[in-house]
Design a protein around this motif. Structure first.
Motif, mmCIF file in Angstrom:
data_model
loop_
_atom_site.group_PDB
_atom_site.id
_atom_site.type_symbol
_atom_site.label_atom_id
_atom_site.label_comp_id
_atom_site.label_asym_id
_atom_site.label_seq_id
_atom_site.Cartn_x
_atom_site.Cartn_y
_atom_site.Cartn_z
ATOM 1 N N VAL A 286 -11.237 -1.267 -37.620
ATOM 2 C CA VAL A 286 -12.592 -1.431 -37.099
ATOM 3 C C VAL A 286 -12.666 -2.597 -36.118
ATOM 4 O O VAL A 286 -13.219 -2.472 -35.014
ATOM 5 C CB VAL A 286 -13.594 -1.628 -38.250
ATOM 6 C CG1 VAL A 286 -14.972 -2.009 -37.707
ATOM 7 C CG2 VAL A 286 -13.694 -0.378 -39.100
ATOM 8 N N GLY A 287 -12.112 -3.740 -36.503
ATOM 9 C CA GLY A 287 -12.188 -4.920 -35.647
ATOM 10 C C GLY A 287 -11.578 -4.689 -34.282
ATOM 11 O O GLY A 287 -12.178 -5.020 -33.246
ATOM 12 N N ASN A 288 -10.392 -4.097 -34.242
ATOM 13 C CA ASN A 288 -9.696 -3.930 -32.967
ATOM 14 C C ASN A 288 -10.242 -2.786 -32.128
ATOM 15 O O ASN A 288 -10.251 -2.870 -30.900
ATOM 16 C CB ASN A 288 -8.198 -3.720 -33.219
ATOM 17 C CG ASN A 288 -7.480 -5.003 -33.579
ATOM 18 O OD1 ASN A 288 -7.553 -5.988 -32.864
ATOM 19 N ND2 ASN A 288 -6.801 -5.013 -34.713
ATOM 20 N N THR A 289 -10.701 -1.710 -32.759
ATOM 21 C CA THR A 289 -11.196 -0.578 -31.972
ATOM 22 C C THR A 289 -12.601 -0.837 -31.424
ATOM 23 O O THR A 289 -12.878 -0.539 -30.258
ATOM 24 C CB THR A 289 -11.205 0.708 -32.815
ATOM 25 O OG1 THR A 289 -11.939 0.487 -34.028
ATOM 26 C CG2 THR A 289 -9.793 1.132 -33.158
ATOM 27 N N VAL A 290 -13.485 -1.412 -32.226
ATOM 28 C CA VAL A 290 -14.845 -1.675 -31.751
ATOM 29 C C VAL A 290 -14.844 -2.771 -30.692
ATOM 30 O O VAL A 290 -15.674 -2.772 -29.781
ATOM 31 C CB VAL A 290 -15.775 -2.042 -32.927
ATOM 32 C CG1 VAL A 290 -17.190 -2.321 -32.431
ATOM 33 C CG2 VAL A 290 -15.799 -0.914 -33.955
ATOM 34 N N ALA A 291 -13.892 -3.689 -30.779
ATOM 35 C CA ALA A 291 -13.801 -4.759 -29.773
ATOM 36 C C ALA A 291 -13.540 -4.202 -28.380
ATOM 37 O O ALA A 291 -13.868 -4.852 -27.379
ATOM 38 C CB ALA A 291 -12.697 -5.744 -30.160
ATOM 39 N N LEU A 292 -12.966 -3.017 -28.304
ATOM 40 C CA LEU A 292 -12.651 -2.428 -26.993
ATOM 41 C C LEU A 292 -13.895 -2.201 -26.143
ATOM 42 O O LEU A 292 -13.820 -2.218 -24.912
ATOM 43 C CB LEU A 292 -11.917 -1.091 -27.180
ATOM 44 C CG LEU A 292 -10.545 -1.144 -27.849
ATOM 45 C CD1 LEU A 292 -10.032 0.260 -28.120
ATOM 46 C CD2 LEU A 292 -9.553 -1.919 -26.984
ATOM 47 N N ARG A 293 -15.047 -2.014 -26.773
ATOM 48 C CA ARG A 293 -16.274 -1.685 -26.052
ATOM 49 C C ARG A 293 -17.161 -2.893 -25.794
ATOM 50 O O ARG A 293 -18.251 -2.748 -25.235
ATOM 51 C CB ARG A 293 -17.073 -0.639 -26.836
ATOM 52 C CG ARG A 293 -16.338 0.679 -27.031
ATOM 53 C CD ARG A 293 -17.170 1.668 -27.823
ATOM 54 N NE ARG A 293 -18.435 1.948 -27.164
ATOM 55 C CZ ARG A 293 -18.600 2.881 -26.224
ATOM 56 N NH1 ARG A 293 -17.564 3.605 -25.824
ATOM 57 N NH2 ARG A 293 -19.784 3.083 -25.678
ATOM 58 N N GLN A 294 -16.727 -4.072 -26.196
ATOM 59 C CA GLN A 294 -17.578 -5.257 -26.093
ATOM 60 C C GLN A 294 -17.472 -5.902 -24.713
ATOM 61 O O GLN A 294 -16.378 -6.064 -24.177
ATOM 62 C CB GLN A 294 -17.208 -6.280 -27.162
ATOM 63 C CG GLN A 294 -17.288 -5.747 -28.574
ATOM 64 C CD GLN A 294 -18.655 -5.171 -28.913
ATOM 65 O OE1 GLN A 294 -19.686 -5.788 -28.669
ATOM 66 N NE2 GLN A 294 -18.653 -3.962 -29.478
ATOM 67 N N LYS A 295 -18.626 -6.253 -24.165
ATOM 68 C CA LYS A 295 -18.683 -6.978 -22.897
ATOM 69 C C LYS A 295 -19.065 -8.440 -23.094
ATOM 70 O O LYS A 295 -18.711 -9.292 -22.282
ATOM 71 C CB LYS A 295 -19.687 -6.306 -21.948
ATOM 72 C CG LYS A 295 -19.348 -4.852 -21.621
ATOM 73 C CD LYS A 295 -17.991 -4.739 -20.929
ATOM 74 C CE LYS A 295 -17.672 -3.287 -20.583
ATOM 75 N NZ LYS A 295 -16.316 -3.143 -19.997
ATOM 76 N N ASP A 296 -19.812 -8.708 -24.156
ATOM 77 C CA ASP A 296 -20.171 -10.089 -24.479
ATOM 78 C C ASP A 296 -18.971 -10.745 -25.164
ATOM 79 O O ASP A 296 -18.432 -10.221 -26.153
ATOM 80 C CB ASP A 296 -21.386 -10.118 -25.408
ATOM 81 C CG ASP A 296 -21.867 -11.529 -25.693
ATOM 82 O OD1 ASP A 296 -22.812 -11.974 -25.045
ATOM 83 O OD2 ASP A 296 -21.265 -12.190 -26.579
ATOM 84 N N THR A 297 -18.530 -11.891 -24.639
ATOM 85 C CA THR A 297 -17.300 -12.500 -25.125
ATOM 86 C C THR A 297 -17.404 -12.994 -26.567
ATOM 87 O O THR A 297 -16.431 -12.932 -27.323
ATOM 88 C CB THR A 297 -16.890 -13.669 -24.213
ATOM 89 O OG1 THR A 297 -17.998 -14.563 -24.056
ATOM 90 C CG2 THR A 297 -16.465 -13.158 -22.845
#
Length: 505
Positions: A298-309
């Motif tokens: 979950v942590g690594n896959t959802v991070a792919l869509r994040q734009k806010d650092t």
């Protein structure tokens, strides 16, 4: 014989006494100072208190495990090691806070420094407690202080929203932990972990064993929240984004380290008799392994869509919680030798995550946004910052010849040594996935044009914080054997066995 506090050598409590005295003193000083006087002095006093407490922790090494108050509060290699990590992380947070120019936080600046110390005190109580009540008191002292710290920027709607979510979900998680503890108390008739351990050995294999499972599963829900592991992670992105960056750093590194110590204390003392019945490997280890695997995915896959650092780093923290859970999860299969790898990774995680957050704050403060685009052309504007951020990202991604790689390698070996190859495969696959979003920073820094060509100024406290984070990450990466051998020489088992010394050194 009835014992009082005067019967004990209170030098063993010196670190905690320094912190609690400093927190009280800072509150009094704030009341006496005029409103026109800078509150930075309060922060400096707080930093000095943390350094003094660190000196006392250092003086505690080399002694036999020590207990007070009926073995409910312990000073052993386990507690001293974790206290050293907590104090180091808090010192860096305080030093960075002294350079923070966030005017919305400064209106409660003195309260901010005092609350950091009370949160630290709660964390220190957690790592030394061997009794359910004192463990919970330490947990709530850390939690309540953290709730206020998240919402301390009262004029910010995102901070208020983050604090509200944190309070609600944090209270629910604490209720789960307390409910699980109540079952342990009901089954054993005691709140002392070592007495619970003896009764659990008697209960194992009887009809009441199902209630032990229930107690563990109730607590693992609360544990998952405290260490921000999936599927109990939903609070982390909003809280990390809404809180002031120094508070976010504290939650991401100091609070997480304390939560891991809390989990290890309870599980490896209270439930360790289940190893002999086979229940440990069938229930406890598998529960941790599933949470670890889910957190990494979950942590690594959802991070792919994040734009806010800051949200991206929140999901990174969730993924790293999964990696950190692997040693406790596989401990039932390969023994206590995994403590050095866990502590090594915790220290590496502290240095590289703290350093990355500080650079993010420097860049975001100049750009006025935490969006990934704020890093566009950073190499042209500040080559040193770009290179430092790249170094932290490489370590977080776990590329070779970095502290992150060494830490992940030894954790990976623990999964392989326990023959859980599926868990090792998930570690490798999710680490490869993480390259994409970590290198998203690099794409912005080196391959995008800067909209603002002005150089970025960095204050000396911030330079000192980044320098120490870089130094720690470098040393862990180039001489890992030194640290692993040092951690391996500590008497970890003493933290999970009753101490004979109860009256003094």
């Amino acid at each position: 014989m009835i014992q009082t506090l005067l019967d004990f050598d209170l030098r063993v409590l010196a670190p905690e006494l320094v912190i609690v005295a400093a927190a009280a003193l800072l509150t009094i000083v704030d009341l006496l100072l005029k409103e026109t006087v800078s509150r930075k002095w309060i922060g400096i006093l707080g930093l000095l208190a943390v350094l003094v407490a660190g000196i006392f922790v250092g003086l505690g090494w080399g002694h036999e495990p020590y207990q007070i108050l009926g073995d409910s509060y312990r000073i052993d290699d386990f507690s001293l090691a974790f206290k050293a990590i907590l104090l180091f992380g808090t010192a860096l947070v305080l030093l960075f806070s002294l350079s923070d120019k966030d005017t919305e936080k400064l209106e409660a600046e003195s309260e901010y420094y005092s609350l950091l110390l009370t949160a630290l005190l709660g964390a220190m109580i957690m790592v030394s407690s061997a009794e359910l009540i004192t463990l919970f008191v330490g947990l709530e002292l850390l939690s309540l202080s953290s709730y206020i710290l998240v919402g301390i920027r009262r004029k910010r709607a995102d901070s208020a929203e983050a604090a509200w979510k944190y309070v609600v979900l944090g209270s629910v998680s604490s209720a789960f932990i307390l409910y699980g503890m109540s079952f342990l108390y009901g089954l054993t008739g005691t709140t002392h972990l070592f007495e619970i351990q003896q009764h659990v050995a008697e209960i194992a294999g009887t009809d009441y064993q199902a209630f032990l499972y229930l107690s563990f599963f109730l607590m693992i829900v609360g544990f998952g929240f405290k260490i921000s592991s999936a599927p109990f992670h939903t609070w982390a992105p909003d809280v990390y984004q809404g809180a002031a960056t120094p508070v976010t750093i504290f939650l991401a590194v100091v609070s997480k380290v304390a939560a891991f110590a809390f989990v290890v204390r309870i599980v490896l003392i209270a439930f360790i008799p289940l190893v002999t019945t086979g229940v440990w490997n069938e229930v406890i280890s598998w529960s941790f392994m599933l949470v670890a695997a889910l957190s990494m995915i979950v942590g690594n896959t959802v991070a792919l869509r994040q734009k806010d650092t800051k949200r991206l780093m929140a999901y990174s923290s969730i993924a790293h919680a999964g990696y950190m859970l692997v040693p406790p999860a596989t401990m039932g299969f390969v023994g206590f030798d995994l403590f050095p790898s866990l502590v090594f990774y915790l220290v590496a995680y502290l240095c590289m995550t703290l350093g990355a957050f500080v650079v993010i704050e420097i860049v975001a403060r100049r750009a006025g946004t935490y969006d990934m685009n704020a890093f566009a052309g950073l190499y042209q504007r500040s080559p040193s910052l770009a290179l430092i951020m790249t170094f932290f990202l490489l370590s977080l991604a776990g590329l070779p010849v970095t502290a992150g790689f060494i830490g992940k390698f030894y954790i990976l070996m623990s999964a392989i040594a326990s023959t859980h190859y599926w868990l090792a495969a998930i570690m490798i696959a999710t680490t490869v996935i993480s390259y994409y979003y970590y290198f998203g920073f690099a794409r912005q820094m080196y391959f995008r044009k800067a909209e603002d060509s002005q150089k970025i100024a960095v204050s000396w406290p911030t330079v000192a914080v980044v320098g120490m984070a870089v130094l720690g990450t470098i040393l862990l990466g180039i001489i890992p054997d030194f640290f692993l051998q040092a951690f391996g020489q500590l008497d970890w088992v003493s933290g999970f066995s009753q101490a004979a010394n109860s009256l003094g050194y």
